[in-house]
Design an enzyme around this catalytic site. Structure first.
Site, PDB file in Angstrom:
ATOM      1  N   GLU A  91       0.029  -0.982   5.641  1.00 46.63           N
ATOM      2  CA  GLU A  91       1.137  -0.641   6.540  1.00 46.63           C
ATOM      3  C   GLU A  91       1.033   0.814   6.955  1.00 46.63           C
ATOM      4  OE1 GLU A  91       5.250   0.646   7.721  1.00 46.63           O
ATOM      5  OE2 GLU A  91       3.948   1.451   6.170  1.00 46.63           O
ATOM      6  N   ASP A 149       0.832  -1.210   0.000  1.00 44.98           N
ATOM      7  CA  ASP A 149       0.000   0.000   0.000  1.00 44.98           C
ATOM      8  C   ASP A 149       0.866   1.260   0.000  1.00 44.98           C
ATOM      9  OD1 ASP A 149       0.780  -0.671   2.712  1.00 44.98           O
ATOM     10  OD2 ASP A 149      -0.494   0.982   3.360  1.00 44.98           O
TER      11      ASP A 149
HETATM   12 ZN   LIG Z   1       6.913   2.335   3.830  1.00 42.21          ZN
END
Ligand SMILES: [Zn+2]
Length: 377
Positions: A139, A78
């Site tokens: 993340e 992401d």
């Molecule tokens: Zn990163």
């Protein structure tokens, strides 16, 4: 040995696939195919629906010819936003985005470097231990994907996350963090007519905050109240206020103590806020939501994983700089689960801005280092 053109091609392809957190389906489908091409067995875990993402974490397993425990490589698929219609531009050896979007080198540079290293291992028939490759989702939203990983599925006890700026830098320490949300409840009253019948939640918060130690507490500990919200109007003694904050430390005891100090200041000021109205006493109250945001990352200087990386860097004539970081990343989660994982710099720069960039030379360098590490692992 490293194929510069293949790196450019791979990076362009991935950067063109928009993949903001929660909307990772397209990049996940691409990576599934790509890792299969590399001979890996690919699967996704079921964390998607749990965290509200289109995709689960991708786990690719590559068999190895060398005996020994697998080696783990972690990256994330992401990106932050703005990430709509990202158009990568390569000019004089530097990738940037064409418009008002991020580039996504965070963390696609890392994914590309991992893929290139595997391509080279295959081409050159370099024996290596089995690889466990994890590409997490979300993340950037607080390590949401990594926090959902089922760690019993990994055999690796050491690994590398490719996810920090610079080149030839290794992060071996990062703080643990606690996050909190506190609601303080007082009593509403007309501020002009009968203020003595109210208990101001904002006043309680103010007194408590004044007693807290915030900012940089010492060389390894920080604390912050990040938001404060409450009250309804200038003529109402405010009934409620909400505070959000965090504490970070490279030392677990200090993290606990600092968090306790903040909670204690709040509890004592809330307890003190009592008034008597017509012989009846009114009290303030509070509710606290305290979350362990991420655990400590502390890989000692003598740990085998650092020895391995140092030796690989030295062999290439590129001594690696080992340092501590101030932020949390997926690597914290792995370390919390007993996997010695450090973070390798990927060459990405100006991340989380529309000026994000990465030099092709740097991606070549990191791929080269990665091949050398995997050859020796
Ligand atoms: Zn990163």
């Amino acid at each position: 040995m490293i194929n510069r053109e293949r790196i450019c091609d791979e990076f362009s392809k991935q950067a063109e696939i928009d993949s903001p957190s929660y909307k990772e389906a397209a990049i996940a489908a691409y990576l599934e195919k790509r890792f299969r091409q590399l001979g890996a067995v690919v699967e996704f875990d079921d964390c998607g629906p749990k965290i509200g993402s289109e995709s689960g974490n991708l786990i690719a397993r590559l068999p190895g010819e060398k005996p020994g425990a697998p080696f783990l490589i972690s990256v994330h698929m992401d990106t932050v936003t703005p990430a709509e219609n990202v158009e990568p531009v390569l000019q004089e050896g530097v990738f940037t985005s064409a418009g008002e979007t991020i580039l996504g080198a965070d963390d696609k540079a890392g994914i590309v470097e991992a893929i290139e290293a595997i391509e080279v291992l295959r081409e050159q028939q370099i024996p290596h231990v089995p690889l466990e490759i994890v590409v997490t989702v979300c993340e950037e939203q607080g390590l949401l994907g990594a926090k959902q990983l089922d760690f019993s599925q990994f055999k690796a006890k050491r690994g590398i996350a490719l996810d920090t700026t610079g080149v030839d830098i290794v992060i071996n320490q990062a703080p643990a963090a606690n996050r909190f949300k506190v609601d303080i409840f007082g009593h509403e009253a007309h501020a002009g007519v009968c203020p003595e019948q109210g208990i101001s939640a904002i006043e309680i918060a103010g007194r408590a905050i004044a007693r807290m130690q915030l900012g940089r507490i010492d060389h390894e500990t920080t604390a912050n109240i990040g938001t404060i919200e409450g009250g309804l109007a200038s003529n109402i003694v405010p009934r409620q206020v909400t505070l959000r904050g965090e504490v970070r430390s490279h030392n677990g005891d200090k993290l606990r103590q600092q968090t306790e100090q903040i909670v204690q200041a709040l509890e004592e000021e809330v307890a003190r806020a009592t008034i008597e109205i017509d012989g009846e006493s009114k009290h303030a109250s509070m509710s606290l939501e305290l979350t362990e945001d991420f655990p400590l990352m502390q890989v000692t200087e003598g740990a085998p994983i650092l020895q391995l990386i140092r030796a690989a860097g030295d062999a290439l004539g590129r001594p690696q700089e080992i340092r501590a970081a101030g932020g949390g990343s997926d690597a914290n989660i792995y370390n919390g689960q007993g996997i010695d994982m450090v973070i390798l710099a990927t060459g990405m720069e100006k991340v989380h801005t529309v000026n994000e960039e990465v030099k092709v030379d740097d991606m070549v360098k990191v791929s080269e280092l990665l091949v050398e590490i995997l050859r020796r692992a």
